[in-house]
Write a protein that holds these residues in place. Sequence first.
Motif, mmCIF file in Angstrom:
data_model
loop_
_atom_site.group_PDB
_atom_site.id
_atom_site.type_symbol
_atom_site.label_atom_id
_atom_site.label_comp_id
_atom_site.label_asym_id
_atom_site.label_seq_id
_atom_site.Cartn_x
_atom_site.Cartn_y
_atom_site.Cartn_z
ATOM 1 N N ALA A 216 0.804 -1.228 0.000
ATOM 2 C CA ALA A 216 0.000 0.000 0.000
ATOM 3 C C ALA A 216 0.836 1.278 0.000
ATOM 4 C CB ALA A 216 -0.942 -0.015 1.193
ATOM 5 N N GLU A 217 1.840 1.337 0.862
ATOM 6 C CA GLU A 217 2.605 2.585 0.999
ATOM 7 C C GLU A 217 3.476 2.898 -0.211
ATOM 8 O OE1 GLU A 217 4.698 -0.580 3.588
ATOM 9 O OE2 GLU A 217 2.673 -0.004 2.998
ATOM 10 N N ASN A 219 2.286 2.409 -3.344
ATOM 11 C CA ASN A 219 1.362 2.627 -4.453
ATOM 12 C C ASN A 219 0.430 3.790 -4.162
ATOM 13 O OD1 ASN A 219 1.554 0.214 -6.546
ATOM 14 N ND2 ASN A 219 1.874 -0.656 -4.511
ATOM 15 N N GLN A 220 -0.089 4.376 -5.226
ATOM 16 C CA GLN A 220 -1.017 5.480 -5.090
ATOM 17 C C GLN A 220 -2.371 4.963 -4.587
ATOM 18 O OE1 GLN A 220 -0.867 8.005 -8.710
ATOM 19 N NE2 GLN A 220 1.101 7.018 -9.170
ATOM 20 N N LYS A 221 -3.327 5.856 -4.419
ATOM 21 C CA LYS A 221 -4.622 5.498 -3.824
ATOM 22 C C LYS A 221 -5.360 4.423 -4.621
ATOM 23 C CE LYS A 221 -5.344 9.938 -1.519
ATOM 24 N NZ LYS A 221 -6.220 11.141 -1.416
ATOM 25 N N ASP A 222 -5.050 4.335 -5.922
ATOM 26 C CA ASP A 222 -5.737 3.328 -6.728
ATOM 27 C C ASP A 222 -5.204 1.922 -6.468
ATOM 28 O OD1 ASP A 222 -3.282 3.281 -8.048
ATOM 29 O OD2 ASP A 222 -4.032 4.261 -9.851
ATOM 30 N N GLY A 223 -4.093 1.839 -5.746
ATOM 31 C CA GLY A 223 -3.522 0.548 -5.414
ATOM 32 C C GLY A 223 -2.842 -0.149 -6.573
ATOM 33 N N THR A 227 4.099 4.884 -6.349
ATOM 34 C CA THR A 227 4.428 6.241 -5.917
ATOM 35 C C THR A 227 5.856 6.569 -6.358
ATOM 36 O OG1 THR A 227 5.319 5.411 -3.829
ATOM 37 C CG2 THR A 227 2.964 5.989 -3.883
#
Length: 247
Positions: A216-217, A219-223, A227
Amino acid sequence: MSKAQNNQLVSISPISSLSKFLKFCYFILGFLLLACGNDKSDKTTVDAESTTDIEQTATTKTETKTILCFGDSITAGYGLDDSNDAFPAVVQQKIDSLALNYTVINSGLSGETTAGGKSRISWILNQPIDVFILELGANDGLRGVPLTETRANLQGIIDAVKTKSPETKIILAGMQLPPNMGRDYTTEFKQIFIDLAEKNELEFIPFILKDVGGIAELNQKDGIHPTVEGHKILANTVWEVLEPLIK
């Protein structure tokens, strides 16, 4: 002195003076010619040096090699504020730090499928490419595209590169799908990349999102899309395979 002798001296003096004057003129003319000759020689030398500099610059530009990253939104750096944070740009930074004569081109297109990549590959190959990194297939998998179609499209892209530029080194980036796509589909999807790498004797990255996908940390909010930190890890994953080829 007789008048005749005096007249003889008078008649000789102008000729003598003229002779000296002509000699002086010849001397000046010779000096000027010599000076012009030296100037021309110096100019020729400068021109030769300038030509050499231009040739050396042209040679340097010609020797610069190209690494082309051909992919989808992962390559394009979707969702990042600065495209320089996408993994191709991070790879370029690694190359520059080692003073290697390579330029990385980001040819990623968000939403690109293998069919889309196959349709635009001919245009992409109009430029010289030394290393071709192929990162496509994720959008096919997420859309449930028939696996035979994905395999055929990827093979078509590989064939196009090999036909147009046999000397180009190809790196195939493997992709994996989340388990909710079904076990059989995800397993066969993963196998496509393994099979193509072996069949075509390509350099292979088993999973482009290694140590990033599903975290999760990173990747962006879309998963789905990495990032900035995630792209740094992607760059390291690519570099493990790329570095031996360019050094």
